[in-house]
Design a protein around this motif. Sequence first.
Motif, PDB file in Angstrom:
ATOM      1  N   LEU A 357       4.265   2.605  -3.348  1.00 19.88           N
ATOM      2  CA  LEU A 357       2.798   3.145  -3.011  1.00 19.88           C
ATOM      3  C   LEU A 357       2.436   1.841  -3.075  1.00 19.88           C
ATOM      4  O   LEU A 357       0.672   1.415  -2.529  1.00 19.88           O
ATOM      5  CB  LEU A 357       2.996   4.474  -3.217  1.00 19.88           C
ATOM      6  N   SER A 358       2.153   1.122  -4.368  1.00 18.83           N
ATOM      7  CA  SER A 358       1.433   0.140  -5.025  1.00 18.83           C
ATOM      8  C   SER A 358       0.986  -0.813  -4.191  1.00 18.83           C
ATOM      9  O   SER A 358       0.238  -2.253  -4.691  1.00 18.83           O
ATOM     10  CB  SER A 358       2.172   0.549  -5.969  1.00 18.83           C
ATOM     11  N   PHE A 359       1.925  -1.232  -2.913  1.00 20.09           N
ATOM     12  CA  PHE A 359       2.181  -2.270  -2.722  1.00 20.09           C
ATOM     13  C   PHE A 359       0.762  -2.433  -1.334  1.00 20.09           C
ATOM     14  O   PHE A 359       0.866  -1.888  -0.834  1.00 20.09           O
ATOM     15  CB  PHE A 359       3.805  -2.794  -1.835  1.00 20.09           C
ATOM     16  N   ASN A 360      -0.359  -3.641  -1.883  1.00 15.95           N
ATOM     17  CA  ASN A 360      -1.761  -3.294  -1.022  1.00 15.95           C
ATOM     18  C   ASN A 360      -1.185  -4.455   0.691  1.00 15.95           C
ATOM     19  O   ASN A 360      -1.863  -5.467   0.479  1.00 15.95           O
ATOM     20  CB  ASN A 360      -2.140  -3.963  -1.856  1.00 15.95           C
ATOM     21  N   SER A 364      -0.072   0.217   5.162  1.00 14.71           N
ATOM     22  CA  SER A 364      -0.473   1.273   4.526  1.00 14.71           C
ATOM     23  C   SER A 364      -2.276   1.855   5.638  1.00 14.71           C
ATOM     24  O   SER A 364      -2.387   2.863   4.884  1.00 14.71           O
ATOM     25  CB  SER A 364      -1.342   1.041   3.339  1.00 14.71           C
ATOM     26  N   GLN A 365      -2.423   0.818   5.920  1.00 13.95           N
ATOM     27  CA  GLN A 365      -3.852   0.986   6.747  1.00 13.95           C
ATOM     28  C   GLN A 365      -3.483   1.949   7.674  1.00 13.95           C
ATOM     29  O   GLN A 365      -4.589   3.187   8.555  1.00 13.95           O
ATOM     30  CB  GLN A 365      -3.629  -0.023   7.436  1.00 13.95           C
ATOM     31  N   LEU A 366      -2.444   1.875   8.532  1.00 13.50           N
ATOM     32  CA  LEU A 366      -1.900   2.716   9.719  1.00 13.50           C
ATOM     33  C   LEU A 366      -1.456   4.330   8.760  1.00 13.50           C
ATOM     34  O   LEU A 366      -1.664   5.026  10.173  1.00 13.50           O
ATOM     35  CB  LEU A 366      -0.997   2.127  10.341  1.00 13.50           C
ATOM     36  N   ASN A 384      -3.090   2.657  -8.904  1.00 17.86           N
ATOM     37  CA  ASN A 384      -3.094   1.564  -8.473  1.00 17.86           C
ATOM     38  C   ASN A 384      -3.117   1.466  -6.655  1.00 17.86           C
ATOM     39  O   ASN A 384      -2.191   0.633  -6.462  1.00 17.86           O
ATOM     40  CB  ASN A 384      -2.259   0.321  -9.157  1.00 17.86           C
ATOM     41  N   VAL A 385      -2.955   2.578  -6.200  1.00 17.01           N
ATOM     42  CA  VAL A 385      -2.901   2.612  -4.614  1.00 17.01           C
ATOM     43  C   VAL A 385      -4.050   2.444  -4.111  1.00 17.01           C
ATOM     44  O   VAL A 385      -5.493   3.522  -4.274  1.00 17.01           O
ATOM     45  CB  VAL A 385      -2.068   3.713  -4.630  1.00 17.01           C
ATOM     46  N   SER A 386      -4.130   1.741  -2.933  1.00 25.61           N
ATOM     47  CA  SER A 386      -5.244   1.408  -2.289  1.00 25.61           C
ATOM     48  C   SER A 386      -5.081   1.157  -0.854  1.00 25.61           C
ATOM     49  O   SER A 386      -3.724   1.021  -0.276  1.00 25.61           O
ATOM     50  CB  SER A 386      -5.965   0.226  -2.633  1.00 25.61           C
ATOM     51  N   GLY A 387      -5.909   1.637  -0.032  1.00 25.68           N
ATOM     52  CA  GLY A 387      -5.582   1.297   1.352  1.00 25.68           C
ATOM     53  C   GLY A 387      -5.202   2.593   2.426  1.00 25.68           C
ATOM     54  O   GLY A 387      -5.160   2.050   3.394  1.00 25.68           O
ATOM     55  N   PRO A 413     -10.228  10.295   2.123  1.00 21.06           N
ATOM     56  CA  PRO A 413     -11.029  10.474   3.181  1.00 21.06           C
ATOM     57  C   PRO A 413     -10.758  11.726   3.924  1.00 21.06           C
ATOM     58  O   PRO A 413     -12.175  12.397   5.283  1.00 21.06           O
ATOM     59  CB  PRO A 413     -12.141   9.282   3.619  1.00 21.06           C
ATOM     60  N   SER A 414      -9.120  11.263   5.210  1.00 18.28           N
ATOM     61  CA  SER A 414      -9.206  11.901   6.329  1.00 18.28           C
ATOM     62  C   SER A 414      -8.153  13.159   5.672  1.00 18.28           C
ATOM     63  O   SER A 414      -7.624  13.215   6.660  1.00 18.28           O
ATOM     64  CB  SER A 414      -8.377  10.753   7.707  1.00 18.28           C
TER      65      SER A 414
END
Length: 870
Positions: A357-360, A364-366, A384-387, A413-414
């Motif tokens: 999950l930490s791989f940016n 992860s965008q979809l 440290n998860v984003s996206g 947000p979703s």
Amino acid sequence: MGYVKLVFFTLYTFLCQLVISSSLPHLCPDDQALALLQLKNMFTINPNASDYCLDIITDQVIQSYPRTLLWNKSTDCCSWDGVHCDEMTGQLIELDFSCSQLQGKFHSNSSLFQLFNLKRLDLSYNNFTGSLISPKFGEFSSLTHLDLLNSGFTGLIPTEISHLSKLQVLRIWDVDPYGLRFGPHNFELLLKNLTQLRELDIYSVNISSSIPLNFSSYLTTLWLPFTQLHGVFPERVLHLSNLESLDLSYNPQLTVRFPTIKWNSSASLMELHLSGVNITGTIPESFGHLTSLHELDMGYSNLAGPIPKPLWNLTHIESLLLRDNHLEGPIPQFSRFEKLRELSLRNNNLDGRLEFLSFNSSWSQLLEWLDFSSNSITGPIPSNVSGLQNLQRLDLSSNYLNGTIPSWIFSLPSLYLLYLSNNTFSGKIQEFKSNALSLVYLNQNQLEGPIPNSLLNQPSLRFLLLSHNNISGQIASTICNLKILIALDLASNNLEGTIPQCLFEMNLWNLVLSNNSLSGTINTNFSIGSHLRVISLNRNKLTGKVPRSLINCKYLTLLDLGSNMLNDTFPNWLGDLPDLHILSLRSNKFHGPIKSSGNRNLFAQLQIMDLSSNGFSGNLPESLLGNLQAMKEIDESKRTPQYVSDQYADLYDYLTTITTKGQDYNYVRILDSNMLIDLSKNRFEGRILSIIGDLVGLRTLNLSHNVLEGHIPASLQNLSVLESLDLSSNKISGEIPQQLASLTFLAVLNLSHNHLVGCIPKGKQFDTFENTSYQGNDGLHGLPLSKHCGRDDRVPQVMTPAELDQEEEEEDSPMISWQAVLMGYGCGLVIGLSIIYIMWSTQYPAWFSRMNLKLEHRITTRMKKHKKRY
């Protein structure tokens, strides 16, 4: 010259009229308009007839509307909504009734069958319940599209459907599972004749056959889920060059073997759904050639071992569902799937951590759905998860995750589904940024602090489960903002204060606040039409009475008010609730007799009644016990018991606290076969009612710690599935009925501290009970007590000849010392001979002499028998 001009003008006029007439659309023929109006009048309009319309291609909900309402004979029928005509001839060629809110019966004499030129017919998402598919459907010889999806048809699918040789699209879905069926060999005939088929979509229809070899070479879509197919799926179907979508889900008797070499359809196949079928072996290397695959679902299909390497070539995959298998090993780096939207590996044996999950990366965008629940994943969730801005469903429940819940989860947000239950998360629940939450499951962790305000202001929240944590504070009145909340479970926390009045007035189904420190009364007004199924308030500090307005909760199945300080008489009126299955009033201050009622339907569905540890008095409630109709039968369909749940069975099971087999069980799931009566620790007096023997479904009966007297009724032998019987600490007298030895399921028996006498029955379950089952009964004898009932520890009784023979065999058993036998019989012989001598010397009557000779013969015979044996 004038003549030539006249001919030319006439010809020109004719050609102009011909061109004009051919360019204008023909009006709908009168006979077709009449047939359509007659068809319209056959049905009524009911919005509920099309209450859930779905576009099966886009999976989007469609808004239904009554197409036929504006049909009017004053306008051209070709302009009517859902009607399409041939532009040249005016003949009706398409009829679209999908999602038209139509309700009624389709008869074979329907005017629909007068529209012979139909090429497309869509009757989907209406309510024609009880209608048969008429053989006349087979007369539409020009038909290319037939859609009967979710339209309520039932019965046998006629053979005549296979006459539609031009058919390209056939959809038949059944609302009532397996209400539609094919006759023997009819499915094979269908595939043999429909050689132009592009799309075959049959769902929840009883095909109940193997899959034939004959398939249209044009086939692009083949959907046959829930059709009871069996045998081996023909491999040749997987090589159909145009195949794009294949769905064989939930046919557990169907075996699928994959090609070991490249598939002919590998370039075109985009969807493969094999959930719930039997996949033999492992996924072969040939899977790596399915480079166009977008959706792969192989859940519930017995896959084992690590996640197969060929799957890593599927770089276009958007949905990967491998849930409920036996996959094991570490979690791979799913970040290589850059188009992934759905990933479910639920209920496998995967271990390791969630480091991927930490791989940016762009993958992860979809991502919208991530499910790793019920595995063996350890450690904290990476912080440290984003996206993951589009993540809507996150399920990491039932693992070994720990630490605090990272802030990025609360910032999604979703997010609308969050399942983190059954881990060891600690710390506080932060404020959520999402305003779309629908289900939040954080139960069975170690979370603390108050309930965040953001959770209590979610307009879409339907399920909120925070039980078995260390949440503290009061239940804020802002919880009233959750207008569509269905289930609220805050049990086993540190909540205090009063229960907000609004919780009893909302549209809740399940209200569970047990095992807290809540106080006050339940002085509320349950409104008419309440949807409440479960009310569990046990183990709090509630006072007062049971509110009479509970009678308005007609759907109530479980009412648990146990372990409070309620002070009331028995609420006999609760018996009018038609679906009440579980009633617990244990450990309160209820008092007085339980009054009789002439209503034979009271508590008819009750399967658990716990009134223990109160102050009830008087005789046992004969009328109440006589009304328990659900306990008067053993439901053979429950040989495989199911847990009692509401219709959201996968989301919420009914829990309560019960005492059975001498043990207290807190918050256990209730089996539908569990029948229990607990009237212990009260002041009931009088006799044990023989009508209890009519409650043949009982598995637990506890009448202990009362002042009951009289005998144990022999009718208890009828309780053939009884597992636990506790009559201890009463004043029961008489003997233990021998008939109770027939209770072969009886695992726990407690008759201690009564006034029982006589011998303890022997055999079957009674040979397994310990001394504690009988202690405190000075008049009892027999095993396992040290007071014997004679040679065989049984109650003396008249024996049949067969039993006498059996006794002789037992006496002759080698377990008896032969020396002791000889000593006994030797003494008997001496005494016998002495009696004979006295008899002869005193001239005793001859009949007495003969009797002693017989006795002597019996003694010597037995002696010889024992000498010979040893």
